[in-house]
Design a protein around this motif. Structure first.
Motif, mmCIF file in Angstrom:
data_model
loop_
_atom_site.group_PDB
_atom_site.id
_atom_site.type_symbol
_atom_site.label_atom_id
_atom_site.label_comp_id
_atom_site.label_asym_id
_atom_site.label_seq_id
_atom_site.Cartn_x
_atom_site.Cartn_y
_atom_site.Cartn_z
ATOM 1 N N ARG A 28 0.836 -1.199 0.000
ATOM 2 C CA ARG A 28 0.000 0.000 0.000
ATOM 3 C C ARG A 28 0.864 1.240 0.000
ATOM 4 O O ARG A 28 1.919 1.286 0.614
ATOM 5 C CB ARG A 28 -0.895 -0.004 1.235
ATOM 6 C CG ARG A 28 -1.822 1.184 1.282
ATOM 7 C CD ARG A 28 -2.828 1.025 2.400
ATOM 8 N NE ARG A 28 -3.781 2.086 2.362
ATOM 9 C CZ ARG A 28 -3.668 3.221 3.038
ATOM 10 N NH1 ARG A 28 -2.631 3.430 3.797
ATOM 11 N NH2 ARG A 28 -4.578 4.156 2.938
ATOM 12 N N THR A 37 -4.104 -6.564 5.927
ATOM 13 C CA THR A 37 -5.491 -6.207 5.697
ATOM 14 C C THR A 37 -6.324 -6.846 6.798
ATOM 15 O O THR A 37 -5.967 -7.896 7.338
ATOM 16 C CB THR A 37 -5.981 -6.697 4.317
ATOM 17 O OG1 THR A 37 -5.815 -8.115 4.235
ATOM 18 C CG2 THR A 37 -5.218 -6.023 3.197
ATOM 19 N N TRP A 54 -6.609 -1.352 7.455
ATOM 20 C CA TRP A 54 -5.225 -1.776 7.274
ATOM 21 C C TRP A 54 -4.552 -1.721 8.618
ATOM 22 O O TRP A 54 -4.887 -0.902 9.466
ATOM 23 C CB TRP A 54 -4.465 -0.829 6.332
ATOM 24 C CG TRP A 54 -4.845 -0.969 4.907
ATOM 25 C CD1 TRP A 54 -4.557 -2.014 4.078
ATOM 26 C CD2 TRP A 54 -5.578 -0.047 4.126
ATOM 27 N NE1 TRP A 54 -5.074 -1.786 2.824
ATOM 28 C CE2 TRP A 54 -5.703 -0.575 2.833
ATOM 29 C CE3 TRP A 54 -6.154 1.196 4.397
ATOM 30 C CZ2 TRP A 54 -6.364 0.079 1.812
ATOM 31 C CZ3 TRP A 54 -6.807 1.845 3.380
ATOM 32 C CH2 TRP A 54 -6.910 1.289 2.105
#
Length: 146
Positions: A28, A37, A54
């Motif tokens: 990310r 995640t 997250w």
């Protein structure tokens, strides 16, 4: 290591539950950081829902610090995790009169929603919370080498 979902936080009883489930790993951001995640899962006879999130390594470290400060609950203070971050925050307060915990998830960024669920306080929860955190580090800890 490939692993199925892992419940990092699990507070449940008497038909109510609040879970933070780690579901995988992703890259990310502009620097392609390795993150976890996850999803908050709230389930009661009245309301049910999920909220994706997250988790960064510092979130796991902060969760350990919250667990280390659980004596604050006995002193009547709430513990709050991720209060000053970009994701949903989790607060836990003790209701001594009924041996219950009030668990609040506050999403001030995406849904602008706050949910509070009451669950019974189980003696084994504290040890279980540390075990879950250790398992999350072993299984899902973000790595530098991809």
């Amino acid at each position: 290591m490939t692993q199925g979902p892992l419940d990092l936080v699990r507070l449940a009883g008497e038909g109510n539950s609040v879970v933070l489930r780690v579901t995988g790993r992703a890259r990310r951001g502009a620097r392609e950081m390795d993150v976890l995640t996850g999803e908050f899962v709230v389930d009661t006879p009245f309301i049910s829902g999920t909220l994706n999130t997250w988790l960064f390594p510092e979130d796991l470290t902060e969760w350990r610090e919250c667990l280390d400060a659980l004596d604050a609950l006995d002193a009547g203070r709430a513990i709050t995790w991720r209060e000053a971050t970009r994701g949903p925050a989790l607060s836990i307060e003790r209701d001594d009169a009924e041996e219950r915990l009030r668990v609040t998830i506050r999403d001030g960024m995406t849904t602008l929603t706050t949910v509070t669920v009451t669950v019974p306080l189980a003696d084994a929860w504290f040890d279980d919370a540390y075990d879950r955190l250790d398992q999350a580090w072993k299984t899902w800890a973000p790595t530098e080498d991809h």
